[in-house]
Structures are given as C-alpha cells and as structure tokens.
Scaffold this active site. Structure first.
Site: not given
Ligand code: 8YV
Length: 323
Positions: A237, A266, A284
């Site tokens: 993150r 972001e 991302h």
């Molecule tokens: C997703 C992510 O794209 O799973 C996660 O925590 O960061 C990513 O795999 C995001 O959550 C959007 O759904």
C-alpha cells in the site's frame, strides 16, 4: 423474494451470473469509483454490496441501512471501516489466496525492471536514441545472488521469497511474528530485526497490510539505513512509505531506485516521481491478470452469497459479528 445486491463496478460475466442465480443484481455500469454519497444512495435497498475499489465508510453505511454483507474484491481492506461494519453486524469478507502468486509475480517484475532499467531501455529504443551499440550502455544491477529483504511475510511475502530463491538470492525477512522454523527452512529465509533488514537488503520488498502501525513504516530514517545501491519495491500500500522522504532519497541517490505499484494518494503521484529515471511506476496492477481478476470476482461473489444464505463465508474479516 431474492435479496438485492449492488456491485460497484462491472465484473466478469461469470461472477455476475453466479450472483444473479440467487439475487436481484444491480451493477454500476462504469469502471470508476463511486463517491461515498453516491455509493450509500445506490445501496439504500441492498442487503449485499460487492465492493470493488470503493471507500466504505460511515457515510455509506449510514444510508445503506439494509446491508448485511460487504464482500470486498481484493485482499486489502484498509478502505473499509471494519469497526463501523462490525457495530452494525455487517459481515466483511475479502479475497486472499487467489491473488498471491500474481501479486508476487508483479513485485518481481518491478524488481527486475528497475534493476535492469527495462523501462528506460525500452524508451531509449522507441525514441530512436539507439544509434550505435555501446559497451557502457544502460548498465543495471545484478539480481541473482543478491539479498532480497521482505518486510511482511504473509502469503505474498512468502511467494516473493520463492521467486527470490529461483534467482539464487539470499532471503531475509522481518514481520510482526516469526514464521515457523520449518517454513523458514523450506523457503531458505532468515528472520532478522528491522535494522538488519534495512542495512543488508539489496532489494527491499514490502508486503505488510496497511494498518495504523504500518503507516509510513518506511520514512527518512529507514531509507537512510538502506545501502546506496539498494532498491525499494512496493506492491503493498502506498501509505506504508513516506513518499516525500522516498523522493528525497531517490533524488539524493541515497538509494539506487524504486519499483512502485502503489502510491500515497492514488491516482495522484508526488510530482517529482515521474521526473526520476531510477523509478518504475505502475498504476496499482498487482493482481491485474485475466485469470486472477476472474478468481477474485468469483470468490467475492461466493463470500457474498454465503452470508445472504446464512452460511459462514470462506473469508471473513470481522469474525466477531458471528459471536
Ligand atoms: C485490487 C489490491 O486491485 O487485493 C488488493 O488488496 O490492492 C488489488 O488486488 C484492489 O483491491 C481493487 O479491488
């Protein structure tokens, strides 16, 4: 009467069909994030929300009074107010497991790309700057036999260790809890304290969840402890890293480079980041493959249906709601 479900973005048809077999489904037709006030309004009558890339906070929950489940399509849930859901007895679920290898693949892609200057080299060719071959052209850094440091040693951190092993890397890790000895042996990973991890890693890859404790885990102090030849990789993150401090370290070359898939604000980036040559920047896309996005959507749908049908879902975040 079938329960009403709101899906916050278009999803693969198979996942929508699965839901439609049991629920009355409404899908937000645009692949962009709804604002909390719009999301709350859209979920006013819904018992289930399949949440993809939306913030679920008090404002949303205050309007969506019939909600029984928020099924997050993703493993990280820092964008969902878990305590507020728990107070309202709303079950929150996530999608661990199905995106582990895909995210670790991308972390390794970033590591390789920044070490071997792949993006810079591609740009060099495309822009017609390759006039003649030079011995001293675009030197990067070796990956094999270097030290891979993992901060966080959950599923994705461990998958990253396996990739590092394939490149004959030495694997160090730090996490809140030490892994069991057998796992350490199988992965050839050594547990070290924070300072050792920062001091000795040639590539430091972050795999912690986003919590109050991990906010700005990597700041000016930590970056100073890294080798000037080291690279930072972040697929966890954005807020785990103090982006201002990272930019300063990259500009001053107190670290060699960074591969980043996630950012503090972001989709906004620190304005200096895009000017730097020693970074690779991705929007991302850690879990963004066709296979994995389908698996995530299916798992989120299964979690959601389980709750609406009175079963315990496979991936509960706030198990307290069942007490
Ligand atoms: C997703 C992510 O794209 O799973 C996660 O925590 O960061 C990513 O795999 C995001 O959550 C959007 O759904």
């Amino acid at each position: 009467m079938k329960p009403k479900v709101f899906v916050t973005r278009p999803l693969p048809q198979r996942a929508l069909d699965l839901l439609a077999g049991h629920c009355e489904v409404r899908v937000h037709p645009v692949d962009s994030g709804l604002r909390p006030s719009e999301l709350g309004e859209a979920c006013r009558d819904s018992e289930g929300m399949l949440a993809v890339g939306v913030r679920v906070d008090e404002e949303v929950l205050g309007q969506a009074r019939k909600l029984r489940v928020v099924a997050n399509c993703g493993v990280g849930y820092d964008h969902i107010d878990i305590a507020a859901c728990t107070r309202r007895k709303i079950v929150v679920t996530n999608t661990p497991g199905v995106l582990t290898d895909t995210t670790a693949d991308l972390a390794f892609v970033l590591l390789m790309a920044v070490a071997r200057r792949v993006v810079e080299a591609d740009r060099f060719v495309r822009e017609g700057r390759w006039q003649h071959w030079e011995f001293g052209m675009l030197w990067g850094a070796d990956v094999h036999h270097k030290t891979l440091g993992l901060w966080g040693f959950g599923r994705i951190g461990q998958a990253m260790a396996r990739r590092g092993r394939g490149f004959d890397m030495k694997i160090l890790y730090h996490s809140r809890r030490r892994a069991d000895e057998n796992l350490e042996r199988v992965l050839g990973a050594r547990f070290v304290d924070r300072e050792t991890l920062l001091n000795e890693s040639d590539f430091l890859s972050l795999h912690t969840p986003m919590t109050a404790e991990t906010h700005h885990l990597i700041g000016a102090k930590e970056l100073k402890l890294m080798k000037p030849s080291a690279f930072l990789i972040n697929t966890a993150r954005g807020k785990v890293v103090d982006e201002e401090a990272l930019v300063a370290a990259l500009k001053a070359k107190t670290i060699a480079g960074a591969g980043l898939d996630v950012f503090e604000h972001e989709p906004n980036l620190h304005p200096e980041l895009t000017k730097l040559a020693n970074v690779v920047l991705l929007p991302h896309v850690g879990s963004a493959t066709g296979e994995t996005r389908l698996a995530m959507a299916m798992l989120a749908a299964q979690n959601l249906l389980a709750v609406l049908e009175g079963r315990r879902p496979p991936n509960v975040v706030n198990a307290e709601v069942f007490d």
